[in-house]
Write a protein that holds these residues in place. Structure first.
Motif, PDB file in Angstrom:
ATOM      1  N   PHE A  98      40.649  23.978 -92.445  1.00 47.99           N
ATOM      2  CA  PHE A  98      39.731  23.083 -93.139  1.00 47.99           C
ATOM      3  C   PHE A  98      39.611  23.520 -94.593  1.00 47.99           C
ATOM      4  CE2 PHE A  98      37.412  26.236 -90.644  1.00 47.99           C
ATOM      5  CZ  PHE A  98      36.705  26.933 -91.614  1.00 47.99           C
ATOM      6  N   LYS A 101      35.561  19.643 -98.886  1.00 49.02           N
ATOM      7  CA  LYS A 101      35.772  18.196 -98.867  1.00 49.02           C
ATOM      8  C   LYS A 101      36.249  17.681-100.221  1.00 49.02           C
ATOM      9  CE  LYS A 101      33.496  13.815 -97.801  1.00 49.02           C
ATOM     10  NZ  LYS A 101      32.255  13.156 -97.318  1.00 49.02           N
ATOM     11  N   TYR A 116      38.933  13.829 -91.426  1.00 49.31           N
ATOM     12  CA  TYR A 116      37.861  14.300 -90.556  1.00 49.31           C
ATOM     13  C   TYR A 116      36.883  15.145 -91.373  1.00 49.31           C
ATOM     14  CZ  TYR A 116      39.499  13.009 -85.849  1.00 49.31           C
ATOM     15  OH  TYR A 116      39.843  12.326 -84.725  1.00 49.31           O
ATOM     16  N   ASP A 117      35.653  14.680 -91.531  1.00 54.39           N
ATOM     17  CA  ASP A 117      34.618  15.462 -92.204  1.00 54.39           C
ATOM     18  C   ASP A 117      33.845  16.284 -91.177  1.00 54.39           C
ATOM     19  OD1 ASP A 117      35.271  14.391 -94.688  1.00 54.39           O
ATOM     20  OD2 ASP A 117      33.919  12.679 -94.423  1.00 54.39           O
ATOM     21  N   LEU A 118      33.462  17.495 -91.574  1.00 57.42           N
ATOM     22  CA  LEU A 118      32.695  18.385 -90.715  1.00 57.42           C
ATOM     23  C   LEU A 118      31.232  18.393 -91.147  1.00 57.42           C
ATOM     24  CD1 LEU A 118      35.191  21.410 -90.574  1.00 57.42           C
ATOM     25  CD2 LEU A 118      35.021  19.477 -88.993  1.00 57.42           C
ATOM     26  N   LYS A 119      30.338  18.801 -90.252  1.00 60.77           N
ATOM     27  CA  LYS A 119      28.930  18.904 -90.605  1.00 60.77           C
ATOM     28  C   LYS A 119      28.722  20.016 -91.626  1.00 60.77           C
ATOM     29  CE  LYS A 119      26.754  17.036 -86.423  1.00 60.77           C
ATOM     30  NZ  LYS A 119      25.798  17.305 -85.335  1.00 60.77           N
ATOM     31  N   GLN A 121      28.042  23.208 -93.315  1.00 58.61           N
ATOM     32  CA  GLN A 121      28.108  24.577 -92.819  1.00 58.61           C
ATOM     33  C   GLN A 121      27.662  25.532 -93.935  1.00 58.61           C
ATOM     34  OE1 GLN A 121      28.912  25.372 -89.655  1.00 58.61           O
ATOM     35  NE2 GLN A 121      29.222  23.215 -89.158  1.00 58.61           N
ATOM     36  N   SER A 127      36.123  19.527 -94.702  1.00 61.59           N
ATOM     37  CA  SER A 127      36.940  18.524 -94.006  1.00 61.59           C
ATOM     38  C   SER A 127      38.172  19.208 -93.429  1.00 61.59           C
ATOM     39  CB  SER A 127      37.383  17.408 -94.957  1.00 61.59           C
ATOM     40  OG  SER A 127      36.272  16.721 -95.486  1.00 61.59           O
ATOM     41  N   LEU A 128      38.624  18.717 -92.270  1.00 61.78           N
ATOM     42  CA  LEU A 128      39.883  19.203 -91.707  1.00 61.78           C
ATOM     43  C   LEU A 128      41.024  18.725 -92.596  1.00 61.78           C
ATOM     44  CD1 LEU A 128      39.384  18.505 -87.885  1.00 61.78           C
ATOM     45  CD2 LEU A 128      39.229  20.705 -89.051  1.00 61.78           C
ATOM     46  N   TRP A 157      44.968  16.907 -89.077  1.00 65.37           N
ATOM     47  CA  TRP A 157      44.119  15.997 -88.307  1.00 65.37           C
ATOM     48  C   TRP A 157      43.867  14.718 -89.077  1.00 65.37           C
ATOM     49  CZ3 TRP A 157      43.796  21.181 -88.708  1.00 65.37           C
ATOM     50  CH2 TRP A 157      43.819  21.924 -87.524  1.00 65.37           C
ATOM     51  N   ARG A 159      42.020  10.644 -88.505  1.00 63.79           N
ATOM     52  CA  ARG A 159      41.195   9.782 -87.645  1.00 63.79           C
ATOM     53  C   ARG A 159      41.796   8.391 -87.523  1.00 63.79           C
ATOM     54  NH1 ARG A 159      36.204   8.233 -88.539  1.00 63.79           N
ATOM     55  NH2 ARG A 159      36.493   8.068 -90.767  1.00 63.79           N
TER      56      ARG A 159
END
Length: 530
Positions: A98, A101, A116-119, A121, A127-128, A157, A159
């Motif tokens: 990752f 972003k 793919y965005d991540l929460k 952290q 983002s992946l 990754w 989507r």
């Protein structure tokens, strides 16, 4: 039922203590409270078990597990691909799965929505990774690397809607090769195309020519376990400068260049009629402009087409297009020296949708024909790449550019083709590399087997035994046949007395007696000869 915790037990003890008192001593309200508490405790312990019955064990959409058989094929293909990269002097690089972003945004055009965005952290928006190219550019800028020839094998990754039969997943492996640095024009680009040809030829995907037309001929041959034969391949080469020049002379507003380029990129999936409808109806392009584009994007050929485009009354007036055509002409000269020019075709419809491409672009597409399978399907691009000279500068605080060119092998789609062929041929794959099996026909020989297998392991020989004290000899021999183990060493009472070991060939079932001290040398000799 799960055991009650310490606090729960105290609640039960208090409840039962109240019930054992005299009726007058019992506080009805307290009993009612504790009964409610006990009911809540019972419900909290029963509910997870009731819900568990509805739980479905599966992999997430667009992902898959890989069985040992699949991993054997995957490793064999990856070994061939990586071996080619190393042959051309590439170093291996790895980057995080990752990224921040902001590092990935505005790099992929319309495809940015597939990231793919991540929460959140710890205050970082992550983002992946969508591909391996943008992380490579970030690495070059961050470490101030000006020249590098690297390869990278890793997961990415996206989507997008998965199409498993076509090898399209949300999580998949990419194999990238890139050359970064300021060099004379088209030399690195020609090497990238040479690498692509070497890999596709080495995998023996069938007779191929890197061109736009889909009507190429096949030849018979043997591929990976004969699973990669008779698959026609077509590929394309173009230049983003020629595309932009073409859009300009056709009358496309500069603000629509990227949007129209994205539509043109769909020509390998849908017809020109549908692409034209999208450009006019959905993206607001004038119909006469779309028609002029159609005159160009349906052209494909070799060096003769490049010469023809030099004489085109409209393109010849655009400096950007002329620069692109000049570089492509030089590229074909180098491809001729590499002996692969006949496999390359200039295709004006090729318009890789990623925003970071600035020059030559290329793509290889496999098509399966009805003669090969009852259900013909297009697996899409199996190799692609191009030049991206401005991407590194987007990460550098001072905007310093590092010209780059590279390619990516679509291994997942190649794996899908291999799997289909193997199912057709009903081929059996050996999932281990065990060379020798240690067996005994008698009981109470576990200690001797353990000492013997340790001797083999210490000598670098791949060996196995059954994890039983007293296995039956027939069971052990059947295991060797099922697993494809070529040799068996057998030790028993008679062998112990005579100081020998029996060496058995699983295929021929022939047995020979070998002195214990000569066993390792004899096994190594046989393995080297096989």
């Amino acid at each position: 039922m799960p055991p009650f915790g310490f606090l729960h037990m105290r609640a039960w003890a208090s409840l039962f203590g109240q019930l054992l008192r005299s009726p007058r001593a019992v506080c009805i309200r307290e009993v009612h409270f504790h009964s409610q508490f006990a009911e809540a405790v019972l419900t909290s312990h029963l509910k997870p078990q009731q819900e568990k019955t509805n739980f479905i064990i599966k992999t997430p959409k667009g992902t898959r597990d890989l069985s040992p058989q699949q991993m054997v094929v995957r490793e064999k293909i990856l070994d061939m691909v990586v071996g080619c990269f190393k042959r051309h002097g590439a170093k291996r690089l790895d980057t995080p799965a990752f990224e921040l972003k902001e590092m990935l945004t505005e790099k992929y055009g319309e495809d940015s929505g597939l990231i793919y965005d991540l929460k959140d952290q710890g205050g970082e928006l992550l983002s992946l990774r969508y591909d391996l190219t943008v992380p490579f550019a970030r690495y070059l800028a961050m470490n101030k690397v000006k020249k590098m020839k690297r390869y990278h094998v890793g997961k990415v990754w996206r989507r997008e809607s998965p199409t498993i039969v076509q090898g399209r997943y949300r999580e998949f492996c990419q194999c990238d090769f890139d050359i970064a640095g300021q060099f004379d024009p088209m030399i690195p680009d020609a090497e990238c195309l040479k690498i692509m040809c070497e890999i596709l030829s080495g995998l023996q995907l069938g007779d191929f020519i890197i061109k736009a037309s889909r009507d190429c001929h096949c030849f018979e041959g043997k591929g990976i376990d004969e699973a990669l034969v008779l698959l026609p391949l077509s590929s394309q080469v173009n230049d983003r400068r020629i595309l932009d020049g073409m859009f300009a002379v056709c009358g496309v507003p500069e603000s629509k260049f990227h949007a129209i380029c994205s539509s043109i990129d769909k020509l390998d999936k849908i017809s020109w009629k549908d692409v034209r409808h999208e450009m006019v109806a959905k993206k607001g392009l004038a119909p006469e402009v779309a028609d002029r584009i159609g005159d160009y994007v349906q052209c494909h050929g070799g060096i003769s087409l490049i010469e023809q485009m030099f004489q085109d009354p409209r393109l010849s007036q655009n400096k950007q297009a002329l620069d692109g055509l000049g570089d492509l002409k030089l590229l074909f000269e180098y491809l001729t020296l590499f002996g692969i020019a006949e496999k390359i075709s200039f295709d004006l419809s090729l318009a890789r949708g990623l925003d970071y491409y600035t020059g030559v672009i290329y793509e290889a597409v496999l098509l399966q024909t009805p003669a090969q399978t009852q259900e013909s399907f297009n697996v899409g691009s199996v190799a692609a790449g191009g030049r991206y000279d401005k991407l590194v500068g987007m990460f550098d605080p001072k905007g310093h550019k590092v010209p780059c060119v590279g390619l990516s092998i679509g291994v997942e789609r190649i794996f899908s083709i291999v799997e289909q062929r193997m199912k057709t041929f009903g081929q059996k794959i050996r999932t281990t590399e065990t060379q020798v099996f240690v067996a005994t026909p008698q009981k109470n020989f576990l200690h001797e087997r353990l000492k013997l297998i340790a001797e083999l392991w210490d000598a670098g020989i791949k060996a196995e035994l059954l994890y039983k004290n007293n296995p039956k000899l027939l069971t052990q021999l059947h295991y060797c046949e099922d697993m494809g183990i070529p040799l068996v060493v057998i030790i028993g009472e008679q062998e112990m007395k005579e100081g020998i070991i029996k060496l058995r060939s699983v295929a021929s079932r022939e047995e020979v007696a070998i002195k214990r001290e000569n066993l390792v040398a004899e096994i190594q000799k046989r393995l080297s000869e096989s």
